[in-house]
Write a protein that holds these residues in place. Structure first.
Motif, short mmCIF file in Angstrom:
data_model
loop_
_atom_site.label_atom_id
_atom_site.label_comp_id
_atom_site.label_asym_id
_atom_site.label_seq_id
_atom_site.Cartn_x
_atom_site.Cartn_y
_atom_site.Cartn_z
N THR A 161 -1.19 -9.02 11.49
CA THR A 161 0.17 -8.50 11.60
C THR A 161 0.57 -8.39 13.06
O THR A 161 -0.18 -7.88 13.88
CB THR A 161 0.28 -7.11 10.94
OG1 THR A 161 -0.13 -7.21 9.58
CG2 THR A 161 1.71 -6.61 10.98
N ASN A 186 10.12 -9.53 10.42
CA ASN A 186 8.98 -9.70 9.51
C ASN A 186 8.56 -11.16 9.37
O ASN A 186 7.37 -11.43 9.20
CB ASN A 186 9.34 -9.14 8.14
CG ASN A 186 9.44 -7.62 8.14
OD1 ASN A 186 9.20 -6.98 9.15
ND2 ASN A 186 9.81 -7.06 7.01
N ARG A 188 5.79 -5.57 10.17
CA ARG A 188 6.12 -4.88 8.92
C ARG A 188 7.55 -4.37 8.89
O ARG A 188 8.02 -3.89 7.87
CB ARG A 188 5.15 -3.72 8.69
CG ARG A 188 3.73 -4.16 8.31
CD ARG A 188 3.74 -4.77 6.91
NE ARG A 188 2.40 -4.99 6.39
CZ ARG A 188 1.76 -6.15 6.40
NH1 ARG A 188 2.33 -7.20 6.97
NH2 ARG A 188 0.56 -6.26 5.87
N ALA A 241 -0.52 3.65 6.08
CA ALA A 241 0.10 3.06 4.90
C ALA A 241 0.68 4.10 3.93
O ALA A 241 1.83 3.95 3.49
CB ALA A 241 -0.88 2.15 4.18
N SER A 259 3.92 5.68 5.44
CA SER A 259 5.07 4.79 5.50
C SER A 259 5.61 4.51 4.10
O SER A 259 6.83 4.41 3.90
CB SER A 259 4.70 3.48 6.20
OG SER A 259 3.72 2.77 5.48
N LEU A 260 4.71 4.39 3.11
CA LEU A 260 5.17 4.15 1.75
C LEU A 260 5.97 5.34 1.22
O LEU A 260 7.01 5.17 0.58
CB LEU A 260 3.98 3.88 0.83
CG LEU A 260 4.31 3.62 -0.64
CD1 LEU A 260 5.22 2.38 -0.78
CD2 LEU A 260 3.04 3.45 -1.47
N ARG A 298 5.36 -6.14 2.73
CA ARG A 298 4.18 -5.37 2.33
C ARG A 298 3.48 -6.02 1.14
O ARG A 298 2.26 -6.12 1.08
CB ARG A 298 4.60 -3.95 2.00
CG ARG A 298 3.47 -2.96 1.83
CD ARG A 298 4.03 -1.55 1.75
NE ARG A 298 2.99 -0.56 1.58
CZ ARG A 298 2.82 0.49 2.37
NH1 ARG A 298 3.61 0.68 3.41
NH2 ARG A 298 1.85 1.36 2.13
N GLY A 316 2.19 -9.85 2.08
CA GLY A 316 1.10 -9.94 3.03
C GLY A 316 1.44 -10.85 4.20
O GLY A 316 2.59 -11.24 4.40
N ARG A 364 -1.90 -3.83 -1.75
CA ARG A 364 -0.93 -4.04 -0.68
C ARG A 364 0.15 -2.97 -0.69
O ARG A 364 0.56 -2.47 0.37
CB ARG A 364 -0.29 -5.43 -0.81
CG ARG A 364 -1.21 -6.58 -0.46
CD ARG A 364 -0.55 -7.91 -0.73
NE ARG A 364 -1.41 -9.03 -0.36
CZ ARG A 364 -1.10 -10.31 -0.56
NH1 ARG A 364 0.05 -10.63 -1.15
NH2 ARG A 364 -1.94 -11.26 -0.20
N ASP A 407 -1.51 -1.23 1.97
CA ASP A 407 -1.07 -2.24 2.95
C ASP A 407 -2.22 -3.14 3.40
O ASP A 407 -2.33 -3.54 4.54
CB ASP A 407 -0.42 -1.58 4.16
CG ASP A 407 0.49 -2.54 4.92
OD1 ASP A 407 0.83 -3.58 4.35
OD2 ASP A 407 0.83 -2.24 6.06
N ARG A 408 -3.10 -3.47 2.45
CA ARG A 408 -4.18 -4.41 2.70
C ARG A 408 -4.62 -5.00 1.37
O ARG A 408 -4.22 -4.53 0.31
CB ARG A 408 -5.35 -3.74 3.41
CG ARG A 408 -5.96 -2.55 2.72
CD ARG A 408 -7.16 -2.02 3.50
NE ARG A 408 -7.85 -0.96 2.79
CZ ARG A 408 -7.85 0.31 3.17
NH1 ARG A 408 -7.18 0.68 4.25
NH2 ARG A 408 -8.53 1.22 2.48
#
Length: 220
Positions: free
Chosen positions: A58, A111, A122, A156, A159-160, A193, A196, A212, A216-217
């Motif tokens: 990223t 992005n 992101r 993550a 932010s979500l 997000r 990916g 994800r 976020d992975r």
């Protein structure tokens, strides 16, 4: 000699043309400026590193900090936030739908930057900048999510949570137009997000999308 009335009419015509052009200029500026990868430029200039090859790939402040430290991160962070504000500022307040669209375009081209062959970040920093112009409570929500993520040691979830709260908070605090701007920046952030940083070989299992979204992975 030029009659006073002719001068006034000419000035009014010029102002009308400017008002007509502003939305298009703002959208174009958001498209171009939003795609400038300031974090990657900072990494290249200071350490000769392409962030697409660092960590999860990223082009973000987190990866920039890993390779270059706080100084380049601070400079690039200000520029990343500022570029999100450019398009909405040019569009102006007379065209709320275009201003929301400019905010969303700035995040989307960040992005999926055309200067990085579709790679990017992101979208959080340009979203903060865009909402600072269009609907400032949204910037507060996103910053609060970043702070919460730092407190728990994982960005993550914070932010979500902020992204989930963004549109409802703006709708309640500032009305439908601000909620529209929130939705415009939220869509490319959530899309990046889930999609990916690059294509996977073969079909993507459903659990990967869940990882994800929540972490976020691609792995738990």
């Amino acid at each position: 000699m030029q009659a006073p009335g002719e001068s006034v009419d000419r000035e009014r015509g010029a102002m009308e043309r400017w008002r007509t052009m502003r939305p298009w200029l703002g959208l174009g500026a958001a498209l171009v400026v939003g795609g400038i990868p300031f974090s990657n430029l900072a990494a290249r200039l200071t350490k000769g590193v392409d962030l697409r090859g660092v960590g999860n790939g990223t082009v973000s402040g987190t990866n920039l900090y890993r390779v270059a430290g706080f100084g380049p991160l601070a400079v690039a962070g200000v520029l990343e936030i500022g570029k999100g504000a450019v398009g909405p500022l040019i569009v102006g307040t007379a065209h709320p739908a275009s201003r929301a669209l400019a905010a969303g375009i700035g995040v989307a081209t960040h992005n999926w930057s055309p200067f990085l062959r579709g790679a990017g970040g992101r979208g959080l920093s340009p979203a903060i900048g865009a909402l600072g112009v269009v609907a400032w409570p949204g910037s507060v929500v996103l910053l609060a999510g970043m702070a919460a993520g730092k407190l728990v040691g994982h960005a993550a979830p914070g932010s979500l949570a902020a992204q989930a709260a963004l549109v409802p908070v703006l709708a309640r605090a500032r009305g439908r137009r601000s909620a529209l701007a929130g939705a415009a920046v939220l869509a490319p952030m959530l899309a990046k997000r889930l999609l990916g940083n690059g294509p996977r070989s073969g079909p993507v299992p459903g659990r990967i999308y869940l990882y994800r979204l929540l972490l976020d992975r691609d792995e738990p």
